[in-house]
Structure formats: C-alpha cells, structure tokens
Motif scaffolding. Structure first.
Motif, PDB file in Angstrom:
ATOM      1  N   MET A 114       0.813  -1.185   0.000  1.00  0.00           N
ATOM      2  CA  MET A 114       0.000   0.000   0.000  1.00  0.00           C
ATOM      3  C   MET A 114       0.866   1.262   0.000  1.00  0.00           C
ATOM      4  N   LYS A 115       1.980   1.186   0.744  1.00  0.00           N
ATOM      5  CA  LYS A 115       2.856   2.337   0.827  1.00  0.00           C
ATOM      6  C   LYS A 115       3.503   2.608  -0.527  1.00  0.00           C
ATOM      7  N   GLU A 116       3.848   1.531  -1.286  1.00  0.00           N
ATOM      8  CA  GLU A 116       4.450   1.708  -2.614  1.00  0.00           C
ATOM      9  C   GLU A 116       3.469   2.387  -3.554  1.00  0.00           C
ATOM     10  N   LYS A 117       2.209   2.036  -3.473  1.00  0.00           N
ATOM     11  CA  LYS A 117       1.191   2.641  -4.319  1.00  0.00           C
ATOM     12  C   LYS A 117       1.042   4.126  -3.979  1.00  0.00           C
ATOM     13  N   LYS A 118       1.142   4.441  -2.695  1.00  0.00           N
ATOM     14  CA  LYS A 118       1.021   5.831  -2.260  1.00  0.00           C
ATOM     15  C   LYS A 118       2.227   6.642  -2.738  1.00  0.00           C
ATOM     16  N   ASN A 119       3.434   6.044  -2.632  1.00  0.00           N
ATOM     17  CA  ASN A 119       4.641   6.726  -3.099  1.00  0.00           C
ATOM     18  C   ASN A 119       4.609   6.936  -4.607  1.00  0.00           C
ATOM     19  N   ARG A 120       4.117   5.955  -5.355  1.00  0.00           N
ATOM     20  CA  ARG A 120       4.027   6.062  -6.811  1.00  0.00           C
ATOM     21  C   ARG A 120       3.047   7.180  -7.186  1.00  0.00           C
ATOM     22  N   LYS A 121       1.914   7.241  -6.489  1.00  0.00           N
ATOM     23  CA  LYS A 121       0.928   8.277  -6.763  1.00  0.00           C
ATOM     24  C   LYS A 121       1.505   9.655  -6.444  1.00  0.00           C
ATOM     25  N   PHE A 122       2.257   9.750  -5.361  1.00  0.00           N
ATOM     26  CA  PHE A 122       2.891  11.001  -4.984  1.00  0.00           C
ATOM     27  C   PHE A 122       3.934  11.422  -6.020  1.00  0.00           C
ATOM     28  N   SER A 123       4.711  10.478  -6.528  1.00  0.00           N
ATOM     29  CA  SER A 123       5.739  10.803  -7.511  1.00  0.00           C
ATOM     30  C   SER A 123       5.102  11.235  -8.842  1.00  0.00           C
ATOM     31  N   ILE A 124       3.974  10.666  -9.204  1.00  0.00           N
ATOM     32  CA  ILE A 124       3.282  11.085 -10.426  1.00  0.00           C
ATOM     33  C   ILE A 124       2.759  12.508 -10.263  1.00  0.00           C
ATOM     34  N   ILE A 125       2.175  12.786  -9.118  1.00  0.00           N
ATOM     35  CA  ILE A 125       1.675  14.143  -8.857  1.00  0.00           C
ATOM     36  C   ILE A 125       2.837  15.137  -8.848  1.00  0.00           C
ATOM     37  N   LEU A 126       3.943  14.747  -8.243  1.00  0.00           N
ATOM     38  CA  LEU A 126       5.119  15.612  -8.197  1.00  0.00           C
ATOM     39  C   LEU A 126       5.675  15.863  -9.595  1.00  0.00           C
ATOM     40  N   ALA A 127       5.711  14.842 -10.434  1.00  0.00           N
ATOM     41  CA  ALA A 127       6.195  14.998 -11.803  1.00  0.00           C
ATOM     42  C   ALA A 127       5.276  15.918 -12.599  1.00  0.00           C
ATOM     43  N   CYS A 128       3.976  15.758 -12.443  1.00  0.00           N
ATOM     44  CA  CYS A 128       3.017  16.633 -13.130  1.00  0.00           C
ATOM     45  C   CYS A 128       3.165  18.079 -12.664  1.00  0.00           C
ATOM     46  N   ALA A 129       3.368  18.257 -11.383  1.00  0.00           N
ATOM     47  CA  ALA A 129       3.556  19.606 -10.849  1.00  0.00           C
ATOM     48  C   ALA A 129       4.838  20.230 -11.401  1.00  0.00           C
ATOM     49  N   ALA A 130       5.894  19.426 -11.521  1.00  0.00           N
ATOM     50  CA  ALA A 130       7.154  19.939 -12.061  1.00  0.00           C
ATOM     51  C   ALA A 130       6.991  20.328 -13.530  1.00  0.00           C
ATOM     52  N   ILE A 131       6.300  19.497 -14.297  1.00  0.00           N
ATOM     53  CA  ILE A 131       6.057  19.803 -15.714  1.00  0.00           C
ATOM     54  C   ILE A 131       5.218  21.068 -15.840  1.00  0.00           C
ATOM     55  N   LEU A 132       4.197  21.192 -15.025  1.00  0.00           N
ATOM     56  CA  LEU A 132       3.351  22.380 -15.042  1.00  0.00           C
ATOM     57  C   LEU A 132       4.166  23.629 -14.680  1.00  0.00           C
ATOM     58  N   LEU A 133       5.035  23.497 -13.693  1.00  0.00           N
ATOM     59  CA  LEU A 133       5.886  24.609 -13.292  1.00  0.00           C
ATOM     60  C   LEU A 133       6.807  25.028 -14.432  1.00  0.00           C
ATOM     61  N   VAL A 134       7.388  24.088 -15.124  1.00  0.00           N
ATOM     62  CA  VAL A 134       8.262  24.394 -16.262  1.00  0.00           C
ATOM     63  C   VAL A 134       7.469  25.100 -17.363  1.00  0.00           C
ATOM     64  N   CYS A 135       6.259  24.620 -17.644  1.00  0.00           N
ATOM     65  CA  CYS A 135       5.427  25.245 -18.678  1.00  0.00           C
ATOM     66  C   CYS A 135       5.082  26.690 -18.309  1.00  0.00           C
ATOM     67  N   VAL A 136       4.740  26.920 -17.067  1.00  0.00           N
ATOM     68  CA  VAL A 136       4.414  28.275 -16.619  1.00  0.00           C
ATOM     69  C   VAL A 136       5.641  29.174 -16.729  1.00  0.00           C
ATOM     70  N   MET A 137       6.797  28.677 -16.348  1.00  0.00           N
ATOM     71  CA  MET A 137       8.020  29.472 -16.430  1.00  0.00           C
ATOM     72  C   MET A 137       8.356  29.824 -17.881  1.00  0.00           C
ATOM     73  N   VAL A 138       8.212  28.878 -18.792  1.00  0.00           N
ATOM     74  CA  VAL A 138       8.471  29.143 -20.212  1.00  0.00           C
ATOM     75  C   VAL A 138       7.490  30.179 -20.734  1.00  0.00           C
ATOM     76  N   PHE A 139       6.223  30.056 -20.371  1.00  0.00           N
ATOM     77  CA  PHE A 139       5.202  31.011 -20.798  1.00  0.00           C
ATOM     78  C   PHE A 139       5.528  32.419 -20.296  1.00  0.00           C
ATOM     79  N   LEU A 140       5.913  32.538 -19.023  1.00  0.00           N
ATOM     80  CA  LEU A 140       6.263  33.838 -18.463  1.00  0.00           C
ATOM     81  C   LEU A 140       7.522  34.402 -19.117  1.00  0.00           C
TER      82      LEU A 140
END
Length: 91
Positions: free
Chosen positions: A1-27
């Motif tokens: 269960m903990k591995e599934k939670k860590n995987r979900k957290f890492s996916i959310i973190l990766a999406c947030a990082a990609i979104l942050l990069v996109c916003v920075m490029v746009f700005l």
C-alpha cells in the motif's frame, strides 16, 4: 500500500514539475516580448530625439548668426546675387 502511495505522490510531483516548467516558459516568452517592444520603442524615441537635437542645433546656429549673414543667406537661397558675382551650383 505504501508503494502505491509513493508512486501516486511521484506522479503528482512529476506533473507539478512539468506544469511549473510550462508556466516558467510562458512567463519567460512574455517577458522577452515585452523587452523587445521596449527596445523598439526606445530606438524610435532615440531617433525622434536625434531629429529634435538637429533642429535645435540649426535654430541655435540661426540665432548665433548676425543679422547681415542671415539676410545674405536668405537672399542667396532665393536666387539673388551681387551684380558682378558668378554663382556655380553643383548637382
């Protein structure tokens, strides 16, 4: 269960990082566009300043001339010359 939670957290973190990069490029592209427009505006203003400076210099020279010189120059500009004078115009 903990591995599934860590995987979900890492996916959310990766999406947030990609979104942050996109916003920075746009700005960054927006700032670059603003800088380019400001530089073009500055160059136009500099050209206007140069034209006004030339006009001011011409007026200063006109004011500094004595009255006789102004009259002679005005007469020459209108085609008048002394009776024994030859005028040659370069083309």
């Amino acid at each position: 269960m903990k591995e599934k939670k860590n995987r979900k957290f890492s996916i959310i973190l990766a999406c947030a990082a990609i979104l942050l990069v996109c916003v920075m490029v746009f700005l960054l592209t927006g700032y670059m566009r603003d800088i380019r427009q400001s530089q073009e505006n500055l160059s136009r203003k500099q050209e206007q300043l140069d034209e006004i400076s030339r006009a001011n210099d011409d007026l200063k020279n006109y004011i500094d001339e004595d009255e006789t010189s102004r009259i002679l120059r005005s007469a020459r500009d209108n085609g008048y010359v002394y009776p024994d004078e030859n005028v040659y115009v370069e083309k």
